[in-house]
Scaffold this active site. Sequence first.
Site, PDB file in Angstrom:
ATOM      1  CB  SER A 186     -11.509 -11.800  28.388  1.00  0.00           C
ATOM      2  OG  SER A 186     -11.750 -11.812  26.988  1.00  0.00           O
ATOM      3  CE  LYS A 236     -14.260 -14.349  25.764  1.00  0.00           C
ATOM      4  NZ  LYS A 236     -13.321 -13.348  25.203  1.00  0.00           N
ATOM      5  CB  SER A 296      -9.332 -11.658  24.982  1.00  0.00           C
ATOM      6  OG  SER A 296      -9.343 -10.778  26.061  1.00  0.00           O
TER       7      SER A 296
HETATM    8  N1  GLN Z   1      -7.291  -7.528  28.498  1.00  0.00           N
HETATM    9  C1  GLN Z   1      -7.873  -6.597  27.569  1.00  0.00           C
HETATM   10  C2  GLN Z   1      -9.014  -5.871  28.215  1.00  0.00           C
HETATM   11  O1  GLN Z   1      -9.257  -6.088  29.354  1.00  0.00           O
HETATM   12  C3  GLN Z   1      -8.296  -7.291  26.331  1.00  0.00           C
HETATM   13  C4  GLN Z   1      -9.567  -7.996  26.450  1.00  0.00           C
HETATM   14  C5  GLN Z   1      -9.982  -8.660  25.205  1.00  0.00           C
HETATM   15  O2  GLN Z   1      -9.204  -8.826  24.262  1.00  0.00           O
HETATM   16  N2  GLN Z   1     -11.249  -9.008  25.164  1.00  0.00           N
HETATM   17  O3  GLN Z   1      -9.664  -5.082  27.622  1.00  0.00           O
END
Ligand code: GLN
Length: 484
Positions: free
Chosen positions: A153, A78, A177
């Site tokens: 994400s 990532k 995420s």
């Molecule tokens: N969807 C969540 C956010 O937007 C989690 C994101 C994540 O785990 N990096 O914060």
Amino acid sequence: MDTTRLTITELQALLRARELSTKDLLEEHQERIENVDDHVKAFLRLTPELAAEQSAAADRALKAGEAGALAGIPVAVKDVLCVRGVETTAGSQILRGFRPPYTGTAVGRLFAAGAVMVGVTNCDEFAMGSSTENSGYFPTHNPWALDRVPGGSSGGSAAAVAAGESVFAVGTDTGGSIRQPAALCGVVGMKPTYGRVSRYGLIAFASSLDQVGPFARTVEDCAIVLEAMAGHDPLDATSSDRANDVRRDFEAGVKGMKLGVPREYYEVEGIEPGVKAAIAKALEALQGAGAEVVNVSLPHTDYGLAAYYIIAPAECSSNLARFDGVKYGMSDQDAANVTDAYMQTRRLGFGTEVRRRVMLGTYALSSGYYDAYYVKAQKIRTLIKRDFDSAFEKCDAIVSATSPTVAFPLGARTQDPLSMYLCDVLTLGGNLAGLPGISVPCGLSEDLPVGLQVLAPQWREDVVLRVARAYEVVSGVKAEVAPL
Ligand code: GLN
């Protein structure tokens, strides 16, 4: 033999028996990327030179009988994890061109175990999002339905594994995420206990929530990767020196185990009937294998989302203050003075969601509002942690859906941030409480993958893996490679 469908365990056996070379293994994955990634768009950039070098080194190690657990295995990383010399941008224009002078600990350990990096995966900008549509570059497509999101994400990492472009991948999980995109792409994804894996070299989003973890196509592969990444790191003061024997009861099954079913998680807003049905079937399978299903309660679930969306933005507003156009990446050179240069760089470099969160977080931390928002959110965080503590007095692990919905169409939620935030309702409690969790594929709803989430008390990755493995065995549900 199509190596893009095999697991780490299977590939290691072939490599060690000299029935497969690291070179062929790498080339087959690079070919797969070439054939499918125009459609999937899992990768922001490929790293063929690094891969060739690492693949040759793994080959030498195999010949010398000194190969690590991941020797020669293609991995996708990532875009939030620093790799020396490889452009790393956190999915953001503001870091365009940034080449870290060092490799972070988690990825460095994978390299030391012999992994071969094929490329950098797409993600929501600074890991803020649930669909990878907040990427500052382009959205990634779900390999099972190209008109749908892969989740986020870490959507690029999940999609790369689901599409057979890499054997495993690395992601990060701040509010879900890793688990949510794993669920939406039909692969296994694991978030370790906060502190299990070093965050050194991870571009920070919300430091008290962020954890690095693996995506793979089996629970065992996830465990192998976790073992390679985990462990104390003097460069991260929050990393723990606990024993790393996460596979100690791996094949012990669930007979006699108590699996907690929190009523609140089964009644969340917007949970789809098809998802509920798949989870009910999974529970039956686990019961059939001898587990006892017990009702538990997580009464503060309703407040979790609100608390998370104060705490995460508050931490991000502070973490992202360093991106000022002076030290890294993009810099507006035409500004009249230094203040304008800061403002213009951040205006041009950050996307809408990042700016929204920086504003929310700055507001929540400002004097006068700090007690009303930030302190209150921290109190709720404590209550949520206590909810889990009491639930775990009655059960060994908690099982639920990972995501209330299957993969949704691209564009369906981009205009409504609140509906996007609802994607995390079943996962973010695990982050607020620092728990380990996994998502394993558990069948289909509307022909799209559903994920089963298993959560356990802190440091009990062994329980998470044991339950997930038992489910994999009794259900026979496997993570497949999408037919692209
Ligand atoms: N969807 C969540 C956010 O937007 C989690 C994101 C994540 O785990 N990096 O914060």
